[in-house]
Design a protein around this motif. Structure first.
Motif, PDB file in Angstrom:
ATOM      1  N   ILE A 246      38.272  36.186  46.816  1.00  0.00           N
ATOM      2  CA  ILE A 246      38.543  36.839  45.523  1.00  0.00           C
ATOM      3  C   ILE A 246      37.909  38.223  45.484  1.00  0.00           C
ATOM      4  CG2 ILE A 246      38.026  36.715  43.051  1.00  0.00           C
ATOM      5  CD1 ILE A 246      38.409  33.723  43.191  1.00  0.00           C
ATOM      6  N   GLY A 247      36.664  38.330  45.964  1.00  0.00           N
ATOM      7  CA  GLY A 247      35.986  39.624  45.955  1.00  0.00           C
ATOM      8  C   GLY A 247      36.716  40.658  46.788  1.00  0.00           C
ATOM      9  N   GLN A 248      37.158  40.258  47.982  1.00  0.00           N
ATOM     10  CA  GLN A 248      37.870  41.198  48.852  1.00  0.00           C
ATOM     11  C   GLN A 248      39.195  41.621  48.214  1.00  0.00           C
ATOM     12  OE1 GLN A 248      38.243  39.189  52.594  1.00  0.00           O
ATOM     13  NE2 GLN A 248      36.045  39.257  53.041  1.00  0.00           N
ATOM     14  N   GLU A 249      39.888  40.669  47.600  1.00  0.00           N
ATOM     15  CA  GLU A 249      41.162  40.990  46.984  1.00  0.00           C
ATOM     16  C   GLU A 249      40.972  41.946  45.790  1.00  0.00           C
ATOM     17  OE1 GLU A 249      45.302  40.882  46.688  1.00  0.00           O
ATOM     18  OE2 GLU A 249      43.973  40.070  48.267  1.00  0.00           O
ATOM     19  N   LEU A 250      39.895  41.747  44.987  1.00  0.00           N
ATOM     20  CA  LEU A 250      39.633  42.635  43.856  1.00  0.00           C
ATOM     21  C   LEU A 250      39.317  44.048  44.324  1.00  0.00           C
ATOM     22  CD1 LEU A 250      37.567  40.338  41.450  1.00  0.00           C
ATOM     23  CD2 LEU A 250      39.859  41.252  41.065  1.00  0.00           C
ATOM     24  N   ARG A 251      38.497  44.182  45.377  1.00  0.00           N
ATOM     25  CA  ARG A 251      38.163  45.528  45.871  1.00  0.00           C
ATOM     26  C   ARG A 251      39.390  46.224  46.454  1.00  0.00           C
ATOM     27  NH1 ARG A 251      33.163  43.035  46.867  1.00  0.00           N
ATOM     28  NH2 ARG A 251      33.891  42.160  48.841  1.00  0.00           N
ATOM     29  N   SER A 252      40.281  45.435  47.059  1.00  0.00           N
ATOM     30  CA  SER A 252      41.488  46.068  47.611  1.00  0.00           C
ATOM     31  C   SER A 252      42.409  46.570  46.503  1.00  0.00           C
ATOM     32  CB  SER A 252      42.238  45.075  48.507  1.00  0.00           C
ATOM     33  OG  SER A 252      42.769  44.003  47.734  1.00  0.00           O
ATOM     34  N   ARG A 253      42.327  45.974  45.309  1.00  0.00           N
ATOM     35  CA  ARG A 253      43.193  46.363  44.214  1.00  0.00           C
ATOM     36  C   ARG A 253      42.534  47.368  43.273  1.00  0.00           C
ATOM     37  NH1 ARG A 253      47.707  43.185  43.308  1.00  0.00           N
ATOM     38  NH2 ARG A 253      47.917  41.419  44.743  1.00  0.00           N
ATOM     39  N   LEU A 254      41.197  47.271  43.119  1.00  0.00           N
ATOM     40  CA  LEU A 254      40.508  48.126  42.141  1.00  0.00           C
ATOM     41  C   LEU A 254      39.688  49.236  42.785  1.00  0.00           C
ATOM     42  CD1 LEU A 254      39.220  45.328  39.738  1.00  0.00           C
ATOM     43  CD2 LEU A 254      41.267  46.743  39.495  1.00  0.00           C
ATOM     44  N   GLY A 255      39.551  49.221  44.114  1.00  0.00           N
ATOM     45  CA  GLY A 255      38.782  50.265  44.771  1.00  0.00           C
ATOM     46  C   GLY A 255      37.522  49.707  45.418  1.00  0.00           C
ATOM     47  N   PRO A 256      37.000  50.413  46.424  1.00  0.00           N
ATOM     48  CA  PRO A 256      35.842  49.896  47.172  1.00  0.00           C
ATOM     49  C   PRO A 256      34.547  49.902  46.374  1.00  0.00           C
ATOM     50  CG  PRO A 256      36.455  52.086  47.957  1.00  0.00           C
ATOM     51  CD  PRO A 256      37.513  51.672  46.997  1.00  0.00           C
ATOM     52  N   THR A 257      34.500  50.652  45.265  1.00  0.00           N
ATOM     53  CA  THR A 257      33.262  50.700  44.482  1.00  0.00           C
ATOM     54  C   THR A 257      33.171  49.562  43.458  1.00  0.00           C
ATOM     55  OG1 THR A 257      34.304  52.173  42.869  1.00  0.00           O
ATOM     56  CG2 THR A 257      33.142  53.211  44.718  1.00  0.00           C
ATOM     57  N   THR A 258      34.160  48.710  43.437  1.00  0.00           N
ATOM     58  CA  THR A 258      34.159  47.597  42.469  1.00  0.00           C
ATOM     59  C   THR A 258      33.034  46.622  42.805  1.00  0.00           C
ATOM     60  OG1 THR A 258      36.556  47.790  42.244  1.00  0.00           O
ATOM     61  CG2 THR A 258      35.534  45.742  41.468  1.00  0.00           C
ATOM     62  N   VAL A 259      32.319  46.193  41.759  1.00  0.00           N
ATOM     63  CA  VAL A 259      31.224  45.233  41.906  1.00  0.00           C
ATOM     64  C   VAL A 259      31.655  43.916  41.254  1.00  0.00           C
ATOM     65  CG1 VAL A 259      28.805  44.706  41.374  1.00  0.00           C
ATOM     66  CG2 VAL A 259      29.519  47.069  41.878  1.00  0.00           C
ATOM     67  N   VAL A 260      31.460  42.826  41.977  1.00  0.00           N
ATOM     68  CA  VAL A 260      31.802  41.501  41.453  1.00  0.00           C
ATOM     69  C   VAL A 260      30.511  40.672  41.412  1.00  0.00           C
ATOM     70  CG1 VAL A 260      33.262  39.461  41.693  1.00  0.00           C
ATOM     71  CG2 VAL A 260      34.077  41.673  42.520  1.00  0.00           C
ATOM     72  N   ALA A 261      30.180  40.140  40.241  1.00  0.00           N
ATOM     73  CA  ALA A 261      28.925  39.410  40.068  1.00  0.00           C
ATOM     74  C   ALA A 261      29.203  38.071  39.377  1.00  0.00           C
ATOM     75  CB  ALA A 261      27.937  40.220  39.256  1.00  0.00           C
ATOM     76  N   SER A 262      28.319  37.104  39.641  1.00  0.00           N
ATOM     77  CA  SER A 262      28.438  35.786  38.993  1.00  0.00           C
ATOM     78  C   SER A 262      27.612  35.704  37.714  1.00  0.00           C
ATOM     79  CB  SER A 262      28.002  34.687  39.962  1.00  0.00           C
ATOM     80  OG  SER A 262      26.648  34.884  40.349  1.00  0.00           O
ATOM     81  N   SER A 263      26.673  36.644  37.520  1.00  0.00           N
ATOM     82  CA  SER A 263      25.906  36.696  36.268  1.00  0.00           C
ATOM     83  C   SER A 263      25.327  38.093  36.122  1.00  0.00           C
ATOM     84  CB  SER A 263      24.776  35.650  36.263  1.00  0.00           C
ATOM     85  OG  SER A 263      23.802  35.965  37.245  1.00  0.00           O
ATOM     86  N   VAL A 264      25.175  38.545  34.882  1.00  0.00           N
ATOM     87  CA  VAL A 264      24.572  39.843  34.566  1.00  0.00           C
ATOM     88  C   VAL A 264      23.507  39.608  33.509  1.00  0.00           C
ATOM     89  CG1 VAL A 264      24.964  42.131  33.582  1.00  0.00           C
ATOM     90  CG2 VAL A 264      26.656  41.148  35.150  1.00  0.00           C
ATOM     91  N   ASN A 265      22.301  40.013  33.883  1.00  0.00           N
ATOM     92  CA  ASN A 265      21.141  39.834  32.977  1.00  0.00           C
ATOM     93  C   ASN A 265      20.992  38.371  32.530  1.00  0.00           C
ATOM     94  OD1 ASN A 265      20.530  42.611  33.108  1.00  0.00           O
ATOM     95  ND2 ASN A 265      21.989  43.040  31.445  1.00  0.00           N
ATOM     96  N   GLY A 266      21.271  37.472  33.462  1.00  0.00           N
ATOM     97  CA  GLY A 266      21.099  36.048  33.190  1.00  0.00           C
ATOM     98  C   GLY A 266      22.259  35.386  32.493  1.00  0.00           C
ATOM     99  N   LYS A 267      23.320  36.131  32.179  1.00  0.00           N
ATOM    100  CA  LYS A 267      24.473  35.549  31.509  1.00  0.00           C
ATOM    101  C   LYS A 267      25.565  35.267  32.531  1.00  0.00           C
ATOM    102  CE  LYS A 267      27.458  36.165  27.498  1.00  0.00           C
ATOM    103  NZ  LYS A 267      27.853  37.068  26.389  1.00  0.00           N
ATOM    104  N   PRO A 268      25.898  33.965  32.740  1.00  0.00           N
ATOM    105  CA  PRO A 268      26.875  33.631  33.791  1.00  0.00           C
ATOM    106  C   PRO A 268      28.296  33.988  33.386  1.00  0.00           C
ATOM    107  CG  PRO A 268      26.217  31.658  32.604  1.00  0.00           C
ATOM    108  CD  PRO A 268      25.368  32.770  32.052  1.00  0.00           C
ATOM    109  N   GLY A 269      29.146  34.116  34.397  1.00  0.00           N
ATOM    110  CA  GLY A 269      30.553  34.424  34.188  1.00  0.00           C
ATOM    111  C   GLY A 269      31.078  35.170  35.390  1.00  0.00           C
ATOM    112  N   LEU A 270      32.339  35.564  35.334  1.00  0.00           N
ATOM    113  CA  LEU A 270      32.912  36.410  36.370  1.00  0.00           C
ATOM    114  C   LEU A 270      32.858  37.850  35.860  1.00  0.00           C
ATOM    115  CD1 LEU A 270      34.364  37.014  38.987  1.00  0.00           C
ATOM    116  CD2 LEU A 270      36.516  36.430  37.867  1.00  0.00           C
ATOM    117  N   TRP A 271      31.899  38.608  36.382  1.00  0.00           N
ATOM    118  CA  TRP A 271      31.679  39.986  35.954  1.00  0.00           C
ATOM    119  C   TRP A 271      32.249  40.936  36.995  1.00  0.00           C
ATOM    120  CZ3 TRP A 271      29.252  41.120  31.296  1.00  0.00           C
ATOM    121  CH2 TRP A 271      28.633  40.040  30.652  1.00  0.00           C
ATOM    122  N   VAL A 272      33.058  41.887  36.502  1.00  0.00           N
ATOM    123  CA  VAL A 272      33.645  42.902  37.383  1.00  0.00           C
ATOM    124  C   VAL A 272      33.193  44.275  36.883  1.00  0.00           C
ATOM    125  CG1 VAL A 272      35.763  43.898  38.310  1.00  0.00           C
ATOM    126  CG2 VAL A 272      35.646  41.434  37.819  1.00  0.00           C
ATOM    127  N   GLY A 273      32.513  45.012  37.769  1.00  0.00           N
ATOM    128  CA  GLY A 273      32.055  46.355  37.409  1.00  0.00           C
ATOM    129  C   GLY A 273      33.059  47.408  37.860  1.00  0.00           C
TER     130      GLY A 273
END
Length: 442
Positions: A104-131
């Motif tokens: 999923i991460g590789q597919e997102l970067r190929s579609r949104l650009g190489p600088t895209t960040v994919v995280a499972s939690s931000v500041n302790g809050k879980p979820g699918l986070w896309v920067g």
């Protein structure tokens, strides 16, 4: 004693083999489905998230400050999407921890650009986070994990459970269909073993092999019935044809022979031949008998009354008068007579020359066991199992063979016809003991 091997019926053997085969097929199907479903699901999930990011990026880019707040609130209320600025101090955990999330991460970067960040939690809050970036501003987009997650274990458990239940039910039906003709064949064979030749199997079965087996079995049953009928006619003819000249010989001996000793010897030989004919007829008697409640003591007394010569045999019976068994009275009397006669011939006491016979009984559950014991020399242990073989004689019997060698064979066969059992053993104190096992009458 040989160890008894574990045995399965044909139904359970067929059922287990079919169940194992189908279960292995389900497991292989599940693994194949998971392998084939993996890449399309990852691509589909990535496309959905990328579409959300692109839509959010376009909406934020062309909205002013006031409308941007309204847009973010609408996305959260209607699509459960959280949009928030990405700060340099934000702490996030990487999303790509296994094969599925890495895809999923590789597919997102190929579609949104190489600088895209994919995280499972931000500041302790879980979820699918896309920067992602809008011009020089950084944002986080939080999507629901259920949008991209693989099939859960519960889903797999439900579907595999349904498939296994269907497999077991199908195995039962198939095993029953396979074994039904064999069960009918086994039942018909057991009836033929009991002397009933009227069993007819279905010769119109769809399965060719089973149809041929049924046809062969029916043909065999007809041939056996014909053989049995011919045997009965032949034995009746032999009995008649032999007894007629024997009667003439007896009459001629009485009229022509002057020597009394010779006359007695001839009469004894004729009686012996007549008894041998009776033995053959008894052994070849048809197998069908009608069982009814019979008083054991009455039948034993009638059989004992035939042996009144106390110089040769003395029989003692200790039986209650109320004991009844399921038997044919004539057959049971023939069984006891043969046992008493066998004891009279071969169970004589070495010192007195007299045969002493004890008749006793015991109850064992639904069975009554009659025991007939003599006090003679007994039989070698290795020959006990052969005594019920037709025409077999032990050593003592061979030296004074006056019968046909069928007495104990007749006993065994008669008890089988009455649904009982017969066993011979050497008595602990010497002599031979015969156990007769019959069903107790209600």
């Amino acid at each position: 004693m040989a160890r008894k091997r574990f045995a399965l019926s044909l139904f359970w053997r067929t059922f287990i083999l079919l169940a194992l085969l189908l279960t292995a097929g389900i497991v292989a199907w599940v693994q194949t489905f998971k392998a084939l479903e993996f890449e399309p699901r990852a691509v589909q999930a990535s496309q959905q998230v990328a579409s959300l990011v692109n839509l959010s990026r376009a909406a934020l880019r062309y909205a002013d400050a006031i409308n941007r707040v309204t847009l973010i609130k609408t996305l959260f209320d209607q699509e459960s999407i959280v949009l928030k600025p990405r700060e340099p101090t934000d702490r996030f955990a990487p999303y790509e921890v296994d094969r599925f999330t890495r895809a999923i991460g590789q597919e997102l970067r190929s579609r949104l650009g190489p600088t895209t960040v994919v995280a499972s939690s931000v500041n302790g809050k879980p979820g699918l986070w896309v920067g992602f970036q809008i011009e020089r501003d950084n944002y986080w987009l939080q999507a629901d994990n259920n949008r991209v997650g693989p099939l859960t274990g519960r889903t797999w458990f439900i579907w595999v459970g349904i498939a296994l239940a269907a497999t077991l039910m199908g195995s039962v039906v198939i095993a029953r269909l396979i074994n039904q003709p064999l069960r009918e064949l086994s039942f018909a064979a057991s009836r033929i073993r009991e002397g009933e030749y009227d069993s007819v199997l279905d010769e119109s079965m769809i399965t060719r092999e089973i149809r041929e087996v049924n046809q062969g079995f029916n043909r065999m049953a007809r041939e056996l019935a014909k053989v049995e009928e011919d045997r009965a006619v032949m034995l009746a003819g032999i009995s008649h044809d032999l007894r007629t000249p024997l009667a003439r010989l007896r009459l001629e001996a009485e009229m022509s022979v002057v020597d009394e000793e010779a006359k007695r010897n001839i009469a004894a030989d004729i009686d012996q031949l007549d008894a041998i004919i009776d033995k053959f007829m008894d052994y070849a008697r048809p197998g069908a008998v009608e069982l009814m409640p019979v008083h054991v003591s009455s039948v034993v007394d009638k059989s004992i009354s035939q042996f009144r010569d106390t110089k040769r045999i003395r029989i003692t019976a200790k039986l209650p008068i109320d004991t009844k068994v399921m038997a044919d009275e004539t057959e049971l009397g023939r069984v006891l007579t043969n046992l008493f006669e066998n004891a009279r011939r071969y169970g004589r006491n070495t010192y007195t020359g007299v045969t002493n016979v004890d008749v006793s009984y015991m109850r064992s559950g639904a069975w009554v066991i009659l025991s007939v014991r003599d006090h003679g020399p007994g039989v070698a242990p290795e020959k006990l199992s052969q005594l019920t073989t037709p025409f077999f004689r032990g050593d003592a019997a061979r030296t004074a063979a006056t019968g046909a060698g069928l007495g104990l064979a007749i006993v065994d066969k008669a008890l089988q016809r009455m649904g009982g059992g017969f066993e011979l053993a050497n008595a602990p104190g010497g002599g031979l003991i015969a156990h007769i096992k019959l069903k107790r009458a209600p």
